[in-house]
Design an enzyme around this catalytic site. Structure first.
Site, PDB file in Angstrom:
ATOM      1  CG  ASP A 164      -1.850   1.150   1.306  1.00  0.00           C
ATOM      2  OD1 ASP A 164      -2.733   1.233   0.426  1.00  0.00           O
ATOM      3  OD2 ASP A 164      -1.720   1.983   2.219  1.00  0.00           O
ATOM      4  CD  GLU A 209      -2.517   2.375  -3.393  1.00  0.00           C
ATOM      5  OE1 GLU A 209      -3.500   3.105  -3.533  1.00  0.00           O
ATOM      6  OE2 GLU A 209      -1.824   2.368  -2.366  1.00  0.00           O
TER       7      GLU A 209
END
Length: 877
Positions: free
Chosen positions: A541, A594
């Site tokens: 993330d 990401e």
């Protein structure tokens, strides 16, 4: 911030309460006993039972007082001396009383419960008996007190001693072996080993000591501790050698311990013949560390840890402490204040809002060997890869890991997804963060069960043929004062520069990727999930927030790197090391970034150089296997949100992704972030009435599954849920209830998703050459007025599949599209307008023969009837 029920204050050092025995003057080893008495006399008093006369008075001849003579006589006869035991039969210990409510930040006077080991007879009048071979000299054998020196005593009580094992436990002194113990609240402490049973003298404030005439400490002695209402027998924690080796400490210092979870944290084990738990924690700035928990009623006075050299690691092997015990570390900060901290490497935690760590040992037996053996056969970017993203806590609210294991694998398998991606599973205090603000990096959240329960879920998914990806959050951590923030009183896991440490967007703290131990903590954590929980991939993330020093910062709020650039070189080096380590240790695992910018080389191998500052780590690839295509997501959703009449002005937003489609190995994500906080659900983004919204939803999914790259769809979007997702109630499953009037509309979309996955997995052209530009060719990319996109995908044998998307709400008849020559007929293999999906059923069920009419640069062409707001796939018959 979360509440800690039943725990003492973070800032108050717990001390034993209640009346204390009178303190006696301190004496160093070998010094005369208090009051000028000789060591012989002092030793006699130390061996006396509880009803001995006051110190300084001459004792009457009792079995205890005659212990020295008994030992001497035994030595002359060279026969074992026998312990003198009371004729009174042993009484079972009373059960421990419940802990009373603490007052003014201090715990109520606790009574530790009896442990599993056998308890010697209560109230036994014992003497320090010994075998003949253990007696050093003939004649009277002195027994003296050996109180803890004053300075050590103060530091132990203050929780600032770095080497309690050098003071407590058994140590050779003049005249024998000195035994010292720190047991708050105890009424009496005895040393027990084979036939040896000797009472230690109460030195006050929980300290007990005696010198016994032994040539060496027994290898396996125990402490028999008498409390007001219970008795407790345990190995002496301070007789053990360090349970962590020098090589472990060396690797930790270098930041290269790839199985860090084996070295730090709480680990049940057998050490030097005793069962217990080894506690270890990295706290280099601490003045002292103690273990507190349910086993000592959250009073760590009697459980100080030792510092292992200059490693910053503190260690204590606590015998008789086993699986399931709650614990924390009581850390004395550099300024002398104290704080209670959860274990950074705890492998199990309490259920939030409680936040204690839990001693854990796995008992799960894996049954996914076939899956693990197959998963490395083909790399993810060359394999079918369609992902169903799940928030476990709300997918079916109220289900545990084990209950999810009964439902989730069957559901995902029925829909044909190859993988699930779990939003963060690691423990987090605030459920509203969805797991993206982690405090327990090594522990699955206890909200849904134990770590073994989570393993059971992963096992079930694997046995159903479904891979498991997990969101992993190494970009930041929350500021909760019981977790990582200023863990030992100073910045430790976060950067020491406050401007570098503070994350500007989320109010959290960023890791210091340049510190060896911190980098090791994160790299090992990535491997931990893959090795211990058989996770098949990590979706990392917020990578962009890690890569740039100026991320969300204005000019003047950040400092350039050594090359004058904005790249965070420490973060780059960390990500490279993490990826290289995971791929080396865990074959078949994939890492996914990401990353929302155009950083070059996200999915390039770490040893392949690219543009960047000279001699900078940024020159190499980051080493990820896949990258989320955030640009495609943003552009395509922006196009679909427009009214069809306006889409012709935004046609390039649907074609631009092909300009860079092969610059990285991409995943096309429609994730949770796109269906919350006012962004609306996927079907609700579509303009028009309900029929047009569903048709646009279906056409978009057909386009997405045909586009180069992998697919990810968030739960609820597979059946066109109209409402935004909320973690409080999850997907609107009632839409699929046959009693609901519009149920066929939603079930039709779900049926389409199932067929998309089925055809996708069958047609190699849709995935075999996802990263090869030769696997794609435009047929029609400029038909903006018609809202039409048409392209070819090729498999490894150059067999084509034609994908046509029509984003206008009209039917187009005899629409000519050029196709490769040499194929006698083409057949529809998927049409999102079929009636069973809820469409108008404008289909071509019969094979279509190409005409020898040149079109779009090809010698042959097809005349198609394009359904409204639909995607059609065709392949040669």
């Amino acid at each position: 911030m979360t509440r800690r029920p039943r725990k003492p204050s973070d800032e108050t050092a717990a001390r034993p309460s209640g009346p204390r025995p009178p303190e006696e003057p301190q004496a160093h080893e070998g010094a005369p006993a208090p009051g000028g008495a000789s060591p012989d006399a002092a030793g006699a008093r130390a061996a006396e039972p509880a009803d001995a006369p006051e110190p300084g008075k001459r004792a009457k001849a009792t079995p205890a007082a005659g212990a020295a003579k008994a030992v001497g006589a035994a030595a002359k006869k060279a026969t074992p001396a026998k312990a003198v035991r009371s004729a009174e039969p042993a009484k079972p210990p009373k059960a421990a009383k419940p802990v009373k409510k603490a007052a003014a930040g201090r715990p109520a006077k606790p009574v530790p419960a009896a442990r599993t080991e056998s308890v010697p007879p209560a109230r036994t009048r014992s003497v320090p008996a010994a075998r003949a071979e253990s007696v050093p000299v003939a004649g009277p054998a002195p027994v003296a007190a050996s109180p803890v020196p004053h300075e050590d005593r103060v530091r132990l009580l203050d929780g600032t001693h770095h080497d309690p094992h050098g003071v407590l436990g058994a140590h050779p002194v003049a005249g024998g072996i000195a035994f010292r113990a720190l047991r708050p609240y105890a009424k009496a402490v005895r040393v027990v080993a084979d036939d040896l049973r000797a009472e230690l003298r109460d030195d006050g404030e929980g300290f007990f000591s005696a010198v016994l005439p032994l040539p060496a400490a027994p290898d396996d002695y125990r402490l028999h501790i008498t409390y007001e209402d219970a008795e407790h027998v345990t190995h002496d924690a301070y007789r053990f050698l360090p349970s962590l080796g020098e090589f472990d400490l060396h690797l930790i210092g270098e930041g290269r311990h790839e199985r860090l979870w084996d070295a730090l944290g709480a680990r049940p084990m057998v050490h030097q013949g005793a069962a217990g738990t080894r506690f270890t924690v990295w706290a280099p700035n601490a003045r002292g560390v103690r273990v507190v928990g349910g086993f000592n009623y959250w009073d760590g006075t009697g459980f100080p840890m030792r510092s292992l050299g200059g490693s910053g690691v503190w260690e204590l092997f606590a015998p008789s402490v086993g699986e399931g015990e709650l614990y924390k570390f009581e850390i004395t900060r550099p300024d002398g204040s104290k704080t209670l901290r959860a274990d950074p490497l705890a492998r199990r935690t309490e259920t939030p809002p409680a936040n204690s760590s839990v001693v854990y040992e796995s008992h799960h037996e894996w049954h996914d060997q076939d899956w693990l053996a197959r998963r490395a056969e083909r790399p993810a970017h060359e394999a079918p890869f369609s992902v169903y993203e799940v928030h476990l806590a709300s997918w079916r609210p109220g289900l545990t890991y084990r209950q999810l294991a009964e439902q989730l694998p069957a559901y995902v398998s029925d829909l044909g997804f190859t993988h699930v991606e779990l939003m963060p599973v690691a423990e987090h205090p605030f459920g509203g963060s969805w797991g993206y603000q982690v405090t327990g990096f090594y522990a699955p959240t206890a909200r849904l069960g134990t770590p073994d329960d989570f393993k059971h879920l992963v096992d079930a998914l694997h046995r159903a043929g479904i891979g498991v990806l997990m969101d992993w959050v190494p970009a930041h951590f929350p500021r909760d004062d019981w977790a990582l923030a200023e863990f030992d009183g100073r910045p430790l896991y976060e950067h020491e520069d406050p401007a570098r440490a503070a994350h500007p967007d989320w109010g959290t703290l960023e890791f210091d990727y340049g510190r060896n131990e911190v980098r090791n903590f994160l790299v090992a954590n990535a491997s931990y999930w893959c090795e211990e929980f058989h996770i098949d991939g990590l979706r990392v993330d917020a990578v962009a927030s890690m890569l740039y020093l100026d991320y969300s910062r204005e000019e003047g709020q950040w400092t350039p790197n050594e090359h004058g650039g904005r790249e965070n070189l420490d973060a780059v080096a960390f990500l490279q090391e993490m990826n290289a380590t995971v791929y080396r240790r865990c074959p078949g695992v994939v890492t996914i970034a990401e990353e929302s910018t155009a950083w070059d080389g996200v999915t390039r191998a770490t040893h392949h150089l690219g543009p960047g500052a000279p001699n900078s780590p940024a020159r190499g690839g980051l080493g990820f296997g896949l990258k989320w295509n955030m640009g495609w997501m943003h552009d395509s959703l922006g196009y679909m949100a427009k009214e069809p009449v306006h889409r012709k002005y935004h046609h390039n937003e649907m074609t631009f992704s092909m300009v860079y489609a092969y610059s990285e190995n991409y995943v096309l994500p429609i994730s949770h972030d796109e269906v919350v906080h006012g962004k609306r659900s996927l079907v609700s983004k579509m303009p028009g009435d309900w029929w047009q919204q569903r048709a646009g939803h279906r056409a978009y999914l057909g386009y997405m599954w045909a586009h180069p790259g992998k697919q990810l769809l968030f739960m609820g979007q597979e059946f066109a849920q109209g409402a935004e997702w909320s973690e409080n109630h999850g997907p609107d499953w009632w839409l699929l209830d046959p009693a609901y009037g519009a149920e066929p509309d939603h079930r039709g979309v779900r049926d389409l998703v199932r067929d998309l996955n089925t055809v996708y997995r069958r047609e190699g052209a849709l995935w075999q050459r996802d990263t090869d530009p030769g696997g794609f060719a435009w047929v029609e990319g400029d038909a903006a007025e018609d809202n039409v996109l048409a392209f070819l995908r090729y498999d490894e044998a150059d067999e084509p599949l034609l994908a046509v998307s029509h984003f206008a709400p009209v039917v187009r008849h005899a629409y000519r599209l050029g196709v490769p020559d040499g194929f006698g007929a083409w057949q529809e293999v998927l049409n999102t307008d079929e009636a069973r999906y809820g469409g108008g059923d404008v289909t071509s069920p019969d094979p279509l023969k190409p005409e020898p009419v040149a079109s779009h640069g090809r010698p042959a062409s097809l005349r198609l009837t394009l359904p409204p707001l639909a995607t059609v796939w065709l392949r040669p018959v």
